[in-house]
Design a protein around this motif. Sequence first.
Motif, PDB file in Angstrom:
ATOM      1  N   ALA A   1       0.832  -1.205   0.000  1.00 34.02           N
ATOM      2  CA  ALA A   1       0.000   0.000   0.000  1.00 34.02           C
ATOM      3  C   ALA A   1       0.868   1.257   0.000  1.00 34.02           C
ATOM      4  O   ALA A   1       0.616   2.209  -0.759  1.00 34.02           O
ATOM      5  N   TRP A   2       1.916   1.287   0.841  1.00 31.98           N
ATOM      6  CA  TRP A   2       2.812   2.446   0.855  1.00 31.98           C
ATOM      7  C   TRP A   2       3.551   2.582  -0.476  1.00 31.98           C
ATOM      8  O   TRP A   2       3.779   3.704  -0.963  1.00 31.98           O
ATOM      9  N   CYS A   3       3.922   1.457  -1.069  1.00 33.51           N
ATOM     10  CA  CYS A   3       4.654   1.490  -2.332  1.00 33.51           C
ATOM     11  C   CYS A   3       3.795   2.118  -3.439  1.00 33.51           C
ATOM     12  O   CYS A   3       4.280   2.956  -4.217  1.00 33.51           O
ATOM     13  N   LEU A   4       2.536   1.746  -3.501  1.00 34.87           N
ATOM     14  CA  LEU A   4       1.641   2.318  -4.513  1.00 34.87           C
ATOM     15  C   LEU A   4       1.426   3.809  -4.259  1.00 34.87           C
ATOM     16  O   LEU A   4       1.353   4.610  -5.202  1.00 34.87           O
ATOM     17  N   MET A   5       1.330   4.188  -2.984  1.00 35.61           N
ATOM     18  CA  MET A   5       1.178   5.604  -2.661  1.00 35.61           C
ATOM     19  C   MET A   5       2.384   6.398  -3.149  1.00 35.61           C
ATOM     20  O   MET A   5       2.247   7.471  -3.764  1.00 35.61           O
ATOM     21  N   LEU A   6       3.585   5.879  -2.894  1.00 37.88           N
ATOM     22  CA  LEU A   6       4.799   6.596  -3.284  1.00 37.88           C
ATOM     23  C   LEU A   6       4.939   6.687  -4.805  1.00 37.88           C
ATOM     24  O   LEU A   6       5.352   7.721  -5.339  1.00 37.88           O
ATOM     25  N   LEU A   7       4.602   5.604  -5.503  1.00 35.32           N
ATOM     26  CA  LEU A   7       4.672   5.649  -6.968  1.00 35.32           C
ATOM     27  C   LEU A   7       3.649   6.622  -7.534  1.00 35.32           C
ATOM     28  O   LEU A   7       3.914   7.327  -8.515  1.00 35.32           O
ATOM     29  N   ALA A   8       2.465   6.668  -6.908  1.00 35.29           N
ATOM     30  CA  ALA A   8       1.450   7.615  -7.365  1.00 35.29           C
ATOM     31  C   ALA A   8       1.885   9.061  -7.112  1.00 35.29           C
ATOM     32  O   ALA A   8       1.591   9.962  -7.904  1.00 35.29           O
ATOM     33  N   ALA A   9       2.616   9.280  -6.018  1.00 34.39           N
ATOM     34  CA  ALA A   9       3.064  10.627  -5.666  1.00 34.39           C
ATOM     35  C   ALA A   9       4.309  11.049  -6.443  1.00 34.39           C
ATOM     36  O   ALA A   9       4.629  12.238  -6.504  1.00 34.39           O
ATOM     37  N   HIS A  10       5.012  10.078  -7.037  1.00 37.88           N
ATOM     38  CA  HIS A  10       6.251  10.367  -7.764  1.00 37.88           C
ATOM     39  C   HIS A  10       6.177   9.726  -9.153  1.00 37.88           C
ATOM     40  O   HIS A  10       6.772   8.682  -9.417  1.00 37.88           O
ATOM     41  N   PRO A  11       5.441  10.338 -10.064  1.00 36.18           N
ATOM     42  CA  PRO A  11       5.203   9.740 -11.384  1.00 36.18           C
ATOM     43  C   PRO A  11       6.470   9.496 -12.194  1.00 36.18           C
ATOM     44  O   PRO A  11       6.488   8.625 -13.059  1.00 36.18           O
ATOM     45  N   GLU A  12       7.549  10.249 -11.915  1.00 30.60           N
ATOM     46  CA  GLU A  12       8.776  10.021 -12.673  1.00 30.60           C
ATOM     47  C   GLU A  12       9.358   8.645 -12.376  1.00 30.60           C
ATOM     48  O   GLU A  12       9.825   7.933 -13.283  1.00 30.60           O
ATOM     49  N   TRP A  13       9.311   8.234 -11.102  1.00 26.40           N
ATOM     50  CA  TRP A  13       9.786   6.900 -10.743  1.00 26.40           C
ATOM     51  C   TRP A  13       8.799   5.822 -11.183  1.00 26.40           C
ATOM     52  O   TRP A  13       9.190   4.719 -11.533  1.00 26.40           O
ATOM     53  N   GLN A  14       7.530   6.163 -11.200  1.00 26.08           N
ATOM     54  CA  GLN A  14       6.527   5.216 -11.700  1.00 26.08           C
ATOM     55  C   GLN A  14       6.788   4.911 -13.174  1.00 26.08           C
ATOM     56  O   GLN A  14       6.744   3.746 -13.597  1.00 26.08           O
ATOM     57  N   SER A  15       7.104   5.959 -13.943  1.00 30.49           N
ATOM     58  CA  SER A  15       7.372   5.762 -15.369  1.00 30.49           C
ATOM     59  C   SER A  15       8.634   4.942 -15.588  1.00 30.49           C
ATOM     60  O   SER A  15       8.682   4.072 -16.474  1.00 30.49           O
ATOM     61  N   ARG A  16       9.675   5.200 -14.791  1.00 31.65           N
ATOM     62  CA  ARG A  16      10.920   4.443 -14.932  1.00 31.65           C
ATOM     63  C   ARG A  16      10.710   2.965 -14.604  1.00 31.65           C
ATOM     64  O   ARG A  16      11.225   2.087 -15.309  1.00 31.65           O
ATOM     65  N   ALA A  17       9.962   2.706 -13.541  1.00 31.97           N
ATOM     66  CA  ALA A  17       9.711   1.315 -13.165  1.00 31.97           C
ATOM     67  C   ALA A  17       8.858   0.610 -14.210  1.00 31.97           C
ATOM     68  O   ALA A  17       9.103  -0.553 -14.562  1.00 31.97           O
ATOM     69  N   ARG A  18       7.882   1.328 -14.772  1.00 28.99           N
ATOM     70  CA  ARG A  18       7.011   0.719 -15.794  1.00 28.99           C
ATOM     71  C   ARG A  18       7.820   0.399 -17.057  1.00 28.99           C
ATOM     72  O   ARG A  18       7.668  -0.679 -17.650  1.00 28.99           O
ATOM     73  N   ALA A  19       8.689   1.322 -17.451  1.00 24.91           N
ATOM     74  CA  ALA A  19       9.507   1.091 -18.647  1.00 24.91           C
ATOM     75  C   ALA A  19      10.400  -0.133 -18.463  1.00 24.91           C
ATOM     76  O   ALA A  19      10.587  -0.927 -19.398  1.00 24.91           O
TER      77      ALA A  19
END
Length: 483
Positions: A318-336
């Motif tokens: 749950a915390w991990c999803l919150m942090l990725l949602a709050a930091h879209p740049e890291w979300q994009s890097r992880a998705r790529a």
Amino acid sequence: MEHACVSSLLVLWLSLLPPVLICILLLSYLWTFQWLRPERIRQRLRRQGEKGPKPSLLLRNIPEMRRIQKQLAESDQEQQEAAAGGNHRFSSNYMAAWPLCSLTSTTGTRSTSLFVRDPDMVRELANCKSLDLGKPRYLQKQLGALLGTGILTANGDLWAHQRKVIASHFFMDKVKGMVDLMAGSANEMLVSWEDIVDRGGFHILSKIRQLQVAMAKQDIFAALPGSRYLPTKRNREIRRRGASIRDLILDIARRHEEEHDPPATSSASNSDGFLRSIVEGAKAAASAFSSCTPEDFIVDNCKNIYFAGHETTSTTAAWCLMLLAAHPEWQSRARAEVMEVVRHGKPLDADTIRKLKTVTMVVQETLRLYPPAPFVTREALRDLTLGGLHVPSGTGVRVPIALAHRDPAAWGHAGGDPDGFDPGRFANGVNLAVVELKVVLALLLPRFELALSPGYVHRPAFRLTVEPGNGVALVLRKLCSAD
């Protein structure tokens, strides 16, 4: 049932004594066990320069703790704004459940506690192999309904036996064999976020969660010695839920034995092998430890594994999803990275998970900022020495993990913010990866884009684990298939 029997016998015994004698016995107990013994420990620590808030006889530091908590509750808006700006300095919010979190200090709880933040002392504590430093004995009473005398609370030979029974099932070769099961479960969750997954054992997980919430509640009797025996609404709920969970676990264990008699072969599934090890370990424990019945061994260790595995992992997710949602740049890097490593619908396996470096860094940084367990808690079972400090027998030793994880000396390199989210801290690798979380992220990120809902309230709460007090409200946008 054990608590109910003890409570009934105590009431019966007290009813046979004259009121004056009862008062004398009560005052003698309060003076000797609740004040004199802890005060002697505090004096020995004070003489070595360790100080802490002065406790009262009955309420100890409870009023001070509640005052601090009330002040912090009024600063929720400030925490929300800080989190939105990338600052995750929340630790004092739940650390306020204890009177002081300085370098080293004593408190007036049931057993005097020493709070440790000095890095050298923390390192020595982590490397201590002596059985003279063990789990706090009061935890078996305080958290008995949830953990009993399982591996998280046991000491000495009983703990060594439990570790021998359980540890082999969490070696990496066994974990690799569970990736398919993890992926299947995560896929079911992602097909529908609203449907309850109808899987074996779900009712037990749900009931243990309800028990955890009940035990985290506070009532006006919490500061009284022996308050767990009082017939309060909270205590009645804890006993009722504990008895229900016990019946469910023992019923599954009995059915498992009937279905796998004779013993399962090496081709049995990991879950079958684990439960069989617990059942066989219970039989061995019954002959070696008079204080542990086979039923208690099975029930307590099944509950311990839930708490140490399922609950902590789901909270971290749950915390991990919150942090990725709050930091879209890291979300994009992880998705790529996921879309590069997991191509054309290739099924996840242990080798694929190992290649997800950015996802691993995200998980590690989540665990640094929001560790599910707030403390490493131990007790000096005999006099010992830590970092040059003589620690008397009976002293609790607590390491506030979140504060240690935010120490500027360790995490503020090159002017970095120790309270900020920066997975790049782990670019050189630290062995903290959690396979379950990596599986969930590897399956989720290619399917959904995450954003924090406008209704999200950042309120970390201590409920035996550190979890989002109001949940994590997300806005999900379904992505086009990469295939």
